[in-house]
Enzyme design. Structure first.
Site, mmCIF file in Angstrom:
data_model
loop_
_atom_site.group_PDB
_atom_site.id
_atom_site.type_symbol
_atom_site.label_atom_id
_atom_site.label_comp_id
_atom_site.label_asym_id
_atom_site.label_seq_id
_atom_site.Cartn_x
_atom_site.Cartn_y
_atom_site.Cartn_z
ATOM 1 N N ARG A 56 -0.608 52.077 -55.536
ATOM 2 C CA ARG A 56 -0.238 52.343 -54.143
ATOM 3 C C ARG A 56 1.086 53.102 -54.027
ATOM 4 N NH1 ARG A 56 -2.542 50.234 -49.273
ATOM 5 N NH2 ARG A 56 -1.194 51.041 -47.641
ATOM 6 N N ASN B 226 4.601 54.961 -34.556
ATOM 7 C CA ASN B 226 3.201 54.517 -34.646
ATOM 8 C C ASN B 226 2.748 54.078 -33.259
ATOM 9 O OD1 ASN B 226 0.721 53.691 -35.638
ATOM 10 N ND2 ASN B 226 1.504 51.827 -36.620
ATOM 11 N N THR B 227 1.455 54.107 -33.041
ATOM 12 C CA THR B 227 0.894 53.576 -31.809
ATOM 13 C C THR B 227 -0.083 52.463 -32.143
ATOM 14 O OG1 THR B 227 -0.316 54.102 -29.786
ATOM 15 C CG2 THR B 227 -0.856 55.434 -31.720
ATOM 16 N N HIS B 228 -0.024 51.393 -31.337
ATOM 17 C CA HIS B 228 -0.792 50.189 -31.650
ATOM 18 C C HIS B 228 -1.502 49.693 -30.380
ATOM 19 C CE1 HIS B 228 -1.871 46.511 -33.684
ATOM 20 N NE2 HIS B 228 -1.440 45.835 -32.637
ATOM 21 N N ASP C 75 9.027 50.342 -39.195
ATOM 22 C CA ASP C 75 9.932 49.813 -40.214
ATOM 23 C C ASP C 75 9.076 49.214 -41.337
ATOM 24 O OD1 ASP C 75 9.070 47.334 -39.345
ATOM 25 O OD2 ASP C 75 10.978 46.752 -38.434
ATOM 26 N N ALA C 76 9.685 48.416 -42.203
ATOM 27 C CA ALA C 76 8.957 47.946 -43.382
ATOM 28 C C ALA C 76 7.970 46.822 -43.075
ATOM 29 C CB ALA C 76 9.955 47.496 -44.452
ATOM 30 N N GLY C 77 8.000 46.280 -41.866
ATOM 31 C CA GLY C 77 7.077 45.200 -41.519
ATOM 32 C C GLY C 77 5.756 45.732 -40.980
ATOM 33 N N ASP D 297 3.906 46.380 -37.927
ATOM 34 C CA ASP D 297 4.021 46.560 -36.470
ATOM 35 C C ASP D 297 5.221 45.809 -35.887
ATOM 36 O OD1 ASP D 297 1.675 48.061 -36.635
ATOM 37 O OD2 ASP D 297 0.400 46.342 -36.245
HETATM 38 C C1 GAR Z 1 -5.813 53.589 -31.593
HETATM 39 O O1 GAR Z 1 -6.150 52.650 -30.605
HETATM 40 C C2 GAR Z 1 -4.613 53.112 -32.383
HETATM 41 O O2 GAR Z 1 -3.692 52.394 -31.644
HETATM 42 C C3 GAR Z 1 -5.274 52.229 -33.390
HETATM 43 O O3 GAR Z 1 -6.408 52.946 -33.797
HETATM 44 C C4 GAR Z 1 -6.891 53.680 -32.658
HETATM 45 C C5 GAR Z 1 -7.135 55.099 -33.122
HETATM 46 O O4 GAR Z 1 -7.898 55.813 -32.195
HETATM 47 N N1 GAR Z 1 -4.384 51.942 -34.474
HETATM 48 C C6 GAR Z 1 -4.275 50.742 -35.014
HETATM 49 O O5 GAR Z 1 -4.962 49.796 -34.701
HETATM 50 C C7 GAR Z 1 -3.210 50.641 -36.074
HETATM 51 N N2 GAR Z 1 -2.924 49.281 -36.370
HETATM 52 P P1 GAR Z 1 -8.102 57.374 -32.367
HETATM 53 O O6 GAR Z 1 -8.509 57.620 -33.826
HETATM 54 O O7 GAR Z 1 -9.221 57.711 -31.428
HETATM 55 O O8 GAR Z 1 -6.835 58.066 -32.028
#
Ligand code: GAR
Length: 211
Positions: free
Chosen positions: A76, A118-120, A152-154, A156
């Site tokens: 990795r 990042n987006t979650h 960061d390193a965690g 989310d």
């Molecule tokens: C999004 O909802 C994003 O937040 C999520 O994957 C989806 C991607 O959608 N990410 C996670 O869950 C990361 N932990 P997309 O490929 O249509 O943009």
């Protein structure tokens, strides 16, 4: 930690967008970047797998792509280093995980940790991890949403830049809820990335201030 002073930051900002799946958040960024006033351009799209719709979207938009699979590296850490090296070639102002289902390792964070977001699909710190929408639904919350944050390193755990709220409906399943979250998530991501690109940002402890 703070962004470079605005006067030293050449616009448009260069985005490296990391993807693993459908790429609808990537598409929202590509669409926003078509307007010069947005202040950003997608310089590269990087993936951890082949054969995904997100890469098709990037190629259709004429954006360079690369794909590096963990299984093609001895471990990795070697993958993480190679991924960081590849992203670095495009000299990004901002690195955006948009549905990228890998955790960045030390090499990547050392290189981009001051500019990696990042987006979650949940209201962090609730429901981190791979299944934000499903976990919120299973828990029985009445509202959930999405969070854009500095990585960061965690898992989310980084400082939060922006959040948006979505009601949970009685008849929701994981798919319907996640799709409604993604509707607002795309808008939030475009808004946050544009503001960071145009105006910069500052981080003090856990507080992020968009200028
Ligand atoms: C999004 O909802 C994003 O937040 C999520 O994957 C989806 C991607 O959608 N990410 C996670 O869950 C990361 N932990 P997309 O490929 O249509 O943009």
């Amino acid at each position: 930690m703070s962004a470079p002073p605005i006067e030293e930051t050449a616009l448009p900002a260069r985005l490296a967008v990391l993807v693993s799946g459908a790429g609808t958040n990537l598409q929202a960024l590509l669409d926003a970047c078509a307007d010069p006033a947005y202040g950003a351009t997608v310089a590269v799209v990087g993936a951890d797998r082949d054969g995904i719709e997100a890469l098709v979207r990037a190629e259709r938009a004429g954006v360079p792509t690369f794909s590096l699979r963990v299984s093609d590296f001895p471990d990795r850490a070697a993958w993480d280093q190679a991924f960081a090296d590849e992203v670095a070639k495009y000299e990004p102002t901002l690195v955006v995980s948009a549905g990228f289902m890998k955790l960045a390792g030390a090499a990547f964070l050392d290189r981009f940790g001051d500019r990696y977001i990042n987006t979650h699909p949940a209201l962090l710190p609730s429901f981190p991890g791979m299944h934000g929408a499903r976990d919120a639904l299973d828990y029985g919350v009445k509202v959930t949403g999405c969070t854009v944050f500095i990585v960061d390193a965690g898992v989310d755990t980084g400082p939060i830049i922006g959040q948006a709220v979505v009601d949970v409906r009685d008849d929701d399943d994981e798919s319907s809820l996640h799709e409604r979250i993604k509707d607002v998530e795309r808008q939030l991501l475009v808004d946050v990335v544009g503001r960071m690109a145009r105006d910069g940002w500052q981080v003090s402890g856990r507080k992020v201030h968009l200028r």
